[in-house]
Design an enzyme around this catalytic site. Structure first.
Site, PDB file in Angstrom:
ATOM      1  N   CYS A   1       0.798  -1.228   0.000  1.00 43.37           N
ATOM      2  CA  CYS A   1       0.000   0.000   0.000  1.00 43.37           C
ATOM      3  C   CYS A   1       0.837   1.287   0.000  1.00 43.37           C
ATOM      4  CB  CYS A   1      -0.981   0.026   1.159  1.00 43.37           C
ATOM      5  SG  CYS A   1      -1.433  -1.556   1.830  1.00 43.37           S
TER       6      CYS A   1
ATOM      7  N   ARG B   1       6.532 -10.855   6.071  1.00 40.87           N
ATOM      8  CA  ARG B   1       5.906 -10.594   7.370  1.00 40.87           C
ATOM      9  C   ARG B   1       6.522 -11.538   8.386  1.00 40.87           C
ATOM     10  NH1 ARG B   1      -0.452  -9.671   5.641  1.00 40.87           N
ATOM     11  NH2 ARG B   1       0.055  -8.024   4.147  1.00 40.87           N
TER      12      ARG B   1
ATOM     13  N   GLN C   1       1.328 -11.037  -3.255  1.00 45.15           N
ATOM     14  CA  GLN C   1      -0.123 -10.902  -3.379  1.00 45.15           C
ATOM     15  C   GLN C   1      -0.459 -10.337  -4.749  1.00 45.15           C
ATOM     16  OE1 GLN C   1      -1.256  -8.263  -0.168  1.00 45.15           O
ATOM     17  NE2 GLN C   1      -1.871  -9.998   1.073  1.00 45.15           N
TER      18      GLN C   1
ATOM     19  N   ASP D   1      -1.926  -7.669  -5.439  1.00 46.18           N
ATOM     20  CA  ASP D   1      -2.290  -6.529  -4.605  1.00 46.18           C
ATOM     21  C   ASP D   1      -2.628  -5.327  -5.478  1.00 46.18           C
ATOM     22  OD1 ASP D   1      -2.672  -5.257  -2.267  1.00 46.18           O
ATOM     23  OD2 ASP D   1      -0.566  -5.180  -1.676  1.00 46.18           O
TER      24      ASP D   1
ATOM     25  N   HIS E   1      -4.359  -1.252  -5.516  1.00 47.15           N
ATOM     26  CA  HIS E   1      -4.922  -0.071  -4.858  1.00 47.15           C
ATOM     27  C   HIS E   1      -5.611   0.781  -5.894  1.00 47.15           C
ATOM     28  CE1 HIS E   1      -2.015  -1.625  -2.016  1.00 47.15           C
ATOM     29  NE2 HIS E   1      -2.939  -1.285  -1.144  1.00 47.15           N
TER      30      HIS E   1
ATOM     31  N   LYS F   1     -13.982  -3.237   5.650  1.00 51.39           N
ATOM     32  CA  LYS F   1     -13.681  -4.040   4.468  1.00 51.39           C
ATOM     33  C   LYS F   1     -14.771  -5.052   4.157  1.00 51.39           C
ATOM     34  CE  LYS F   1     -10.888  -7.264   7.156  1.00 51.39           C
ATOM     35  NZ  LYS F   1      -9.780  -8.218   7.141  1.00 51.39           N
TER      36      LYS F   1
ATOM     37  N   HIS G   1      -8.229  -0.750  -1.126  1.00 50.82           N
ATOM     38  CA  HIS G   1      -7.252  -1.841  -1.225  1.00 50.82           C
ATOM     39  C   HIS G   1      -8.016  -3.065  -1.715  1.00 50.82           C
ATOM     40  CE1 HIS G   1      -4.541   0.165   1.878  1.00 50.82           C
ATOM     41  NE2 HIS G   1      -5.696   0.752   2.092  1.00 50.82           N
TER      42      HIS G   1
HETATM   43 ZN   LIG Z   1      -3.237  -2.190   0.648  1.00 47.04          ZN
END
Ligand SMILES: [Zn+2]
Ligand SMILES: [Zn+2]
Length: 642
Positions: free
Chosen positions: A339, A368, A386, A388, A390, A469, A515
């Site tokens: 992000c 992580r 991911q 991922d 945005h 979310k 996200h």
């Molecule tokens: Zn994010």
């Protein structure tokens, strides 16, 4: 007399102090027979619970899903009673119901062995068959403490002291009488041990009192229980099937990935595993090509970025900090999520309203810092990627964007035959942003979700620390649920990163951030796919799509040529040239779950054909090689599932 209200709105009168069971009896003898526990207003209680005020009553039977937890917890007491009878010096800990059953923790002189479980289970059946009453007794608190202290059960004393501070009396349960078994518990339980019909002890493991390794080591016994033997048998069969499909086992057998102790929680992908991984990423990329923009961003950042994003304060324990040899401090970190890097990138240019919604996607590696004890196969890793994304958008685009993203996400799961369900998660305890921001974000996301008309459940307090979310759970072919995708609305990041766009009015406006992830962790998604398909991937996803099997040495040249033709057409093919009988090669290819086996002998070589054998359908007979290529390519294009 007191008046109780039933679920259908009708009322009944019972004597003051009458047990809840009396209400069930007044409704119908059959209901009284089937009753397990009951709700008095919102409290779940035993059937012997005395009614002392007007209340709403709902009788709970095995038809109500909430009864299963009570049933399993009651079975855990049965387990403790059996262990106490067989191991006189045992100390009992706690015995809660869990997702698929129950457990009970014990301090014993030696670890349990499989024969112990058999003996314990046999004793449980004896106790169940005697149909002992689960009796709730209220004891003076000190008497209960003295009783358990006298029996050498300091853990129970500790539980009573912690859980009942300030109470005069505490509830204890006996099965028949104090000599058979007595346990401190708040209940409720099924009325008698005879109601426990179908249970099985499944495993033991090491545990610690209260899960803390500095406390006394304990032995945990796991079991499961169902209302009927049929349900139990089906559950045990599902567990057996799940074991066969375990992605760690199949990952070895199908040669997909390796793990090494020098890099815990990080995956070595084999050539076949890498093909699988890349095929999945290519699939994600092809679906995103039209409406998304893929970028790559750095992996390592100074802590100033994490301070700006809020991760330094809220998430630092989960990040891998890196020594900065210019400051001699651990003030840099590998990114645990994409992000902030996307926000930085967005802010590098002046953005016009015409560019919005702007959807940035990245498949970069993330780290992580999961505890090493929590790591497992591909499902709990430290290094992963991911899909991922945005989205930067205007406030008035939220509803249409949520609809777009939901369709995108659900379409992805459908492609794999994964059923999905939707959950809406609200503000968590630990969060950034004020209540007004959260009110606005929750209202906006929820009305966007409502507008899609799709059914959803609510998860209170389960939102991200920066916003509410929508979570997507999928159900695999064994009926197991996995949480995967997410759509998170974020009003905090635009403030922290000063994310703006120039509107039609030529003035600067605050952007909104969403996200989005579909697979979540690709590693975990692949684990789910391995188990969902039991390693038998559909043709388009299979690392090896076809294997050519020459019958004799003299067919090797043609076999290689056939493989080259398949390869040139874009199919992934191999040749098994080993000097083994062709039946042996077929068996091996079948175990490797390769979708097509192409046997070639004299006739096939002469006619430029292949004898096709399908993993799922067996022998399909001979076919011209070009025809097989055409058919296979059509199957790949259709992303056929069977
Ligand atoms: Zn994010
Ligand atoms: Zn209990």
């Amino acid at each position: 007399m007191i008046t109780v209200t039933l679920p259908d709105g009708s009322a009944k009168e019972v004597e003051h102090g009458a047990p809840v069971k009396a209400v069930a009896e007044a409704i119908s003898p059959r209901l009284a027979e089937a009753a397990l526990v009951a709700y008095v207003d919102d409290q779940l209680v035993d059937l012997t619970y005395p009614l002392t005020r007007d209340a709403a009553i709902r009788i709970v039977t095995s038809k109500n899903p909430e009864a299963l937890e009570v049933y399993r917890h009651s079975t855990a007491h049965l387990l403790a009673a059996a262990v106490t009878a067989l191991f006189p010096k045992v100390q009992c800990g706690i015995g809660p119901p869990i997702e698929d059953g129950f457990y009970y923790d014990f301090i014993v002189e030696r670890p349990f062995v499989p024969e112990d479980l058999e003996a314990i289970e046999a004793r449980m059946r004896e106790i169940a068959a005697r149909d002992y009453v689960y009796e709730r007794q209220m004891w003076p608190r000190q008497e209960a403490i003295d009783f358990f202290a006298g029996r050498g059960e300091p853990l129970k004393v500790q539980l009573i002291e912690e859980k009942t501070a300030g109470q005069k009396e505490v509830s204890v349960y006996t099965i028949k009488d104090r000599d058979v078994f007595v346990d401190f518990c708040v209940g409720p339980h099924v009325p008698t041990s005879g109601r426990l019909k179908a249970f099985k002890l499944t495993a033991t493991s090491n545990a610690y009192w209260k899960g803390d390794a500095s406390n006394a080591p304990m032995q945990r016994v796991y079991g499961t229980a169902f209302f009927s033997q049929k349900q139990l048998d089906e559950h045990l069969a599902r567990i057996e099937e799940a074991k066969k499909r375990d992605h760690r086992k199949l990952g070895r057998e199908l040669d997909l990935f390796q793990l090494h102790q020098v890099s815990p929680g990080a995956v070595f992908w084999t050539p076949r595993g890498t093909t699988l991984y890349n095929t999945l990423v290519a699939f994600c990329q092809s679906r995103q090509k039209a409406d998304f923009q893929e970028i790559k961003t750095p992996l390592l950042y100074s802590k100033t970025l994490w301070e700006q994003s809020g991760h330094w304060g809220k998430y630092r324990d989960n990040m891998f900090l890196v020594m900065n040899n210019e400051t001699n401090e651990h003030d840099m970190s590998l990114k645990p999520m994409n992000c902030p890097s996307h926000h930085l990138y967005y802010a590098t240019a002046r953005r016009s309203y015409r560019e919005l919604p702007l959807r940035l996607v990245t498949f970069d590696v993330l780290h992580r810092n999961e505890l090493s004890g929590a790591l497992s196969g591909l499902t709990r890793v430290r290094q992963f990627a991911q899909d991922d994304c945005h989205v930067y958008l205007r406030q008035d685009q939220i509803a249409s964007e949520v609809k777009f993203l939901m369709d995108f996400i659900l379409g992805h799961y459908e492609a794999f035959g994964l059923a999905s369900s939707i959950k809406f998660a609200t503000r968590p305890e630990t969060r950034i942003g004020d209540d007004a921001m959260w009110d606005r974000a929750e209202a906006a996301l929820r009305s966007a979700l409502e507008a899609t008309g799709k059914p959803y459940a609510i998860k209170e307090g389960d939102g991200a620390f920066y916003g509410p979310k929508i979570d997507f759970d999928v159900t695999d072919s064994l009926g197991r649920a996995w949480q995967l995708g997410t759509i998170q609305l974020d009003y905090a990041a635009p403030e922290r990163f000063d994310l703006n766009y120039v509107g039609e009015d030529n003035a600067e406006h605050r952007a909104v951030v969403i996200h989005r992830a579909v697979c979540g962790s690709l590693e975990r998604f692949i684990a789910i796919l391995i188990e969902h398909f039991a390693g038998a991937f559909p043709l388009w996803l299979a690392p090896v799509q076809a294997i050519v099997l020459p019958i004799a040495d003299r067919h090797a040249d043609y076999a290689r040529e056939a493989a080259r033709v398949l390869d040139a057409a874009g199919l992934r093919a191999e040749v098994d040239e080993r000097k083994e009988k062709v039946n042996y090669k077929i068996r091996e290819a079948q175990l490797q779950k390769i979708p097509y086996m192409l046997v070639v002998g004299d006739r096939e070589a002469a006619e430029r054909a292949v004898a096709v054998r399908s993993r799922a359908k067996g022998d399909l007979g001979p076919r011209p090689l070009d025809q097989f290529v055409t058919d296979a390519l059509a199957e790949v294009r259709a992303k056929a599932l069977s």
